[in-house]
Design a protein around this motif. Structure first.
Motif, PDB file in Angstrom:
ATOM      1  N   SER B  35       0.837  -1.204   0.000  1.00 26.11           N
ATOM      2  CA  SER B  35       0.000   0.000   0.000  1.00 26.11           C
ATOM      3  C   SER B  35       0.869   1.250   0.000  1.00 26.11           C
ATOM      4  O   SER B  35       2.092   1.184  -0.048  1.00 26.11           O
ATOM      5  N   GLY B  37       3.242   4.112   0.725  1.00 30.93           N
ATOM      6  CA  GLY B  37       4.340   4.276   1.670  1.00 30.93           C
ATOM      7  C   GLY B  37       5.002   2.982   2.096  1.00 30.93           C
ATOM      8  O   GLY B  37       5.842   2.982   2.992  1.00 30.93           O
ATOM      9  N   GLY B  39       7.133   1.285   0.485  1.00 35.55           N
ATOM     10  CA  GLY B  39       8.550   1.275   0.080  1.00 35.55           C
ATOM     11  C   GLY B  39       8.763   0.763  -1.334  1.00 35.55           C
ATOM     12  O   GLY B  39       9.892   0.472  -1.730  1.00 35.55           O
ATOM     13  N   LYS B  40       7.699   0.681  -2.117  1.00 38.07           N
ATOM     14  CA  LYS B  40       7.795   0.126  -3.475  1.00 38.07           C
ATOM     15  C   LYS B  40       8.683   0.974  -4.382  1.00 38.07           C
ATOM     16  O   LYS B  40       9.573   0.468  -5.066  1.00 38.07           O
ATOM     17  N   THR B  42      10.836   3.177  -3.448  1.00 35.90           N
ATOM     18  CA  THR B  42      12.191   3.148  -2.891  1.00 35.90           C
ATOM     19  C   THR B  42      12.948   1.920  -3.399  1.00 35.90           C
ATOM     20  O   THR B  42      14.127   2.013  -3.773  1.00 35.90           O
ATOM     21  N   GLU B 158       3.799   1.238 -10.548  1.00 41.28           N
ATOM     22  CA  GLU B 158       2.362   1.545 -10.571  1.00 41.28           C
ATOM     23  C   GLU B 158       1.868   2.042 -11.931  1.00 41.28           C
ATOM     24  O   GLU B 158       1.332   3.152 -12.044  1.00 41.28           O
TER      25      GLU B 158
END
Ligand SMILES: Nc1ncnc2c1ncn2[C@@H]1O[C@H](COP(=O)(O)OP(=O)(O)OP(=O)(O)O)[C@@H](O)[C@H]1O
Ligand SMILES: [Mg+2]
Lengths: 298, 237
Positions: B35, B37, B39-40, B42, B158
């Motif tokens: 979801s 934040g 860390g995707k 990042t 995304e």
């Protein structure tokens, strides 16, 4: 200025204003190039203008260079000095992801430093360029155009034609435009952004160098001659920060308005009036001539 | 094969990724769901070389990746960033030119034809400023631009964000098509249902930790995943 009718007076002032505006446009577009990529107002541009003006002067005086080589020498000197400034002053701030204010403060510091270099080598005295062009003027229908003014317009036209071509058709030029949109994403395309930033400063410096020699020929040389960078700053704000075409348009407008104001109210009052006009213009049209909003930039 | 091992990434003193390991076999689609934040981004930016990890390493075919983003592209890994990030004032064609920045001229010309064949709409709009494209068209352009570098591995952040369901479907079909042509895919998504449906293998990222992994089908039927990531979307769909 022997124009007798109001009409030829106006045309005369327009010609003078456009010539002056052409040199301001060289300053403004160089200034805007760096602004677009790194989003800060680079006042060290003025230092580059100053150094180049003196380099051109030395070449003309001691090497007895004619007009064209003098212009090229000054232009090239500008490119080199701006690159050195990027490498020594701005690169480490960028690597540390420093805030925009650090870039800004450093740029003002570099302006003063480069001016001091000129003071050290040349003292605070005034110099004039050797005679590189004839001082005669053409007179067409009551309007006189000096060869210097024609030179200014031709130089600006040639420089902008080459710049437009390079930004549109060369890989590095397209990458500079991409970097003006988004430096990080440009990096993700496999572009070495260190190189692109250096190239941007180099190109910006070439324009500074050319404008430096022209200013040196038009006025007397003094160490603070580079402070005319303020004209480029005003012009690029008027044009709408973020747009090169806007910066050039803003510079032409500034040149014309300035010439008219000086004839109407004298050189003492006109800078103040110009600042007031700029503030009023920006209240009415904050996005400048070119319509690019600069809200998110500093 | 792309491998991430014991990766720790921090912004200042705050660690965003804790001890992440994952492996991406060549030719597969790997999804990472999580979801806001989690860390995707990042993770992808670290693989791309935009962020230096605090510790751990990323290797491609056993060799550590270079520590600079432009060299990562040269090594064969390209990222299609979150929010498309097309160069809005450049034309569609110039965007593709930027994608092929490191390619040889002949490769670039050939790939450009392939990309235009894949996305006829982009060809129609070749001379138009990319900023004037619709969101879906911009996503196509961002993917096409990524393909221009002839990548071995494509990282997608995304790609379905903010797009209408019909376009989302097209985007996922496209990702599968690119994969069939031999490009390894790392797909990062909040749209867990779609991301798991196309994945050979998937990971669940929560607050910088990998909390679950398995095949796409396994995770899609995992009660914990259903509750946390599929429930709302099931209601939406
Ligand atoms: N530049 C940054 N500086 C400081 N903290 C950051 C930075 N970028 C991200 N973070 C933090 O790191 C964590 C992970 O962020 P990241 O962008 O990787 O999440 P994400 O999974 O991509 O989220 P989203 O789905 O919203 O895109 C978040 O807590 C975020 O606030
Ligand atoms: Mg993200």
């Amino acid at each position: 200025m022997e124009g007798t009718s109001t009409f030829s007076f106006v045309v005369q002032q327009m010609v003078n204003g456009i010539s002056l505006g052409a040199v301001y446009a060289l300053i403004a577009v160089g200034f805007a190039l760096v602004f677009n990529v790194l989003k800060f107002s680079n006042f060290s541009h003025g230092g580059v203008i100053g150094i180049s003006a003196y380099v051109g002067f030395l070449g003309a005086l001691h090497l007895h260079l004619p007009l064209l080589p003098t212009l090229l020498l000054g232009t090239l000197a500008g490119g080199v000095v701006a690159s050195v400034v990027e490498f020594l002053a701005f690169r480490s701030i960028r690597k540390k992801r420093g805030q925009l204010v650090y870039f800004f403060v450093t740029s003002v510091t570099m302006l003063m430093l480069l001016e001091q270099v000129l003071v050290i080598f040349f003292g605070a005295s005034f110099f004039t360029y050797p005679q590189l062009i004839r001082t005669t003027s053409f007179t067409v229908g009551g309007v006189s155009i000096s060869i210097l003014y024609i030179l200014m317009m031709v130089c600006a036209a040639v420089a902008f034609a080459v710049l437009a071509w390079a930004l549109r058709y060369t890989k590095v030029g397209i990458a500079i435009r991409a970097a003006s949109n988004d430096l990080t994403t440009t990096n993700l395309m496999g572009v070495n952004v260190d190189f692109i930033v250096l190239a941007t400063f180099f190109v910006s410096g070439l324009l500074a160098g050319l404008s430096g020699v022209l200013l040196g020929m038009a006025y007397t040389l003094y160490p603070q001659i580079g402070q005319l960078v303020v004209k480029g700053f005003i012009a690029s704000v008027l044009g709408g920060l973020g747009s090169l075409t806007g910066a050039a348009m803003g510079a032409l407008a500034l040149g014309i308005v300035e010439v008219f104001l000086i004839t109407v109210m004298g050189a003492g009052l006109s800078p103040a009036v110009i600042f007031v006009l700029m503030v009023v213009f920006l209240l009415v049209r904050p996005q400048g001539f070119a319509g690019v909003s600069f809200k998110e930039k500093a | 094969m792309l491998a991430v091992k014991d990766l720790h990434v921090a912004y200042g003193r705050i660690e965003a990724l804790h001890d992440i390991s994952l492996s991406v076999p060549g030719g597969k689609i790997i999804s990472v769901i999580g979801s806001n934040g989690a860390g995707k981004t990042t993770l992808l930016n670290t693989i791309s070389g935009l962020i230096r990890p605090r510790s751990g390493q990323v290797t491609l075919d056993g060799r550590p990746l270079p520590a600079a983003a432009h060299l990562t592209v040269a090594a064969g890994i390209v990222q299609v960033p979150e929010g498309r990030k097309v160069f809005s004032s450049l034309t569609v064609d110039e965007n593709l030119t930027m994608g092929a920045y490191l390619s040889r001229r002949a490769d670039a010309a050939r790939t450009r034809q392939e990309v235009y064949a894949m996305f006829p709409i982009l060809k129609q709009r070749a001379g138009q400023a990319a900023g004037t494209l619709s969101g879906g068209e911009q996503q196509m352009l961002a993917i096409g631009r990524g393909l221009m570098s002839l990548p071995k591995v494509m990282l997608l952040d995304e790609p379905s964000l903010g797009l209408a369901p019909k376009i989302v479907k097209q985007v996922f079909e496209l990702i599968q098509e690119i994969n069939r042509r031999g490009v390894t895919i790392v797909l990062v998504e909040q749209n867990a249902r779609k991301a798991l449906a196309v994945a050979d293998h998937a990971y669940v990222l929560e607050n910088g930790h990998i909390v679950l992994e398995g095949t796409g089908a396994e995770l899609a039927s995992n009660p914990r995943v259903e509750a946390a990531y599929l429930g709302v979307q099931a209601a939406e769909a």
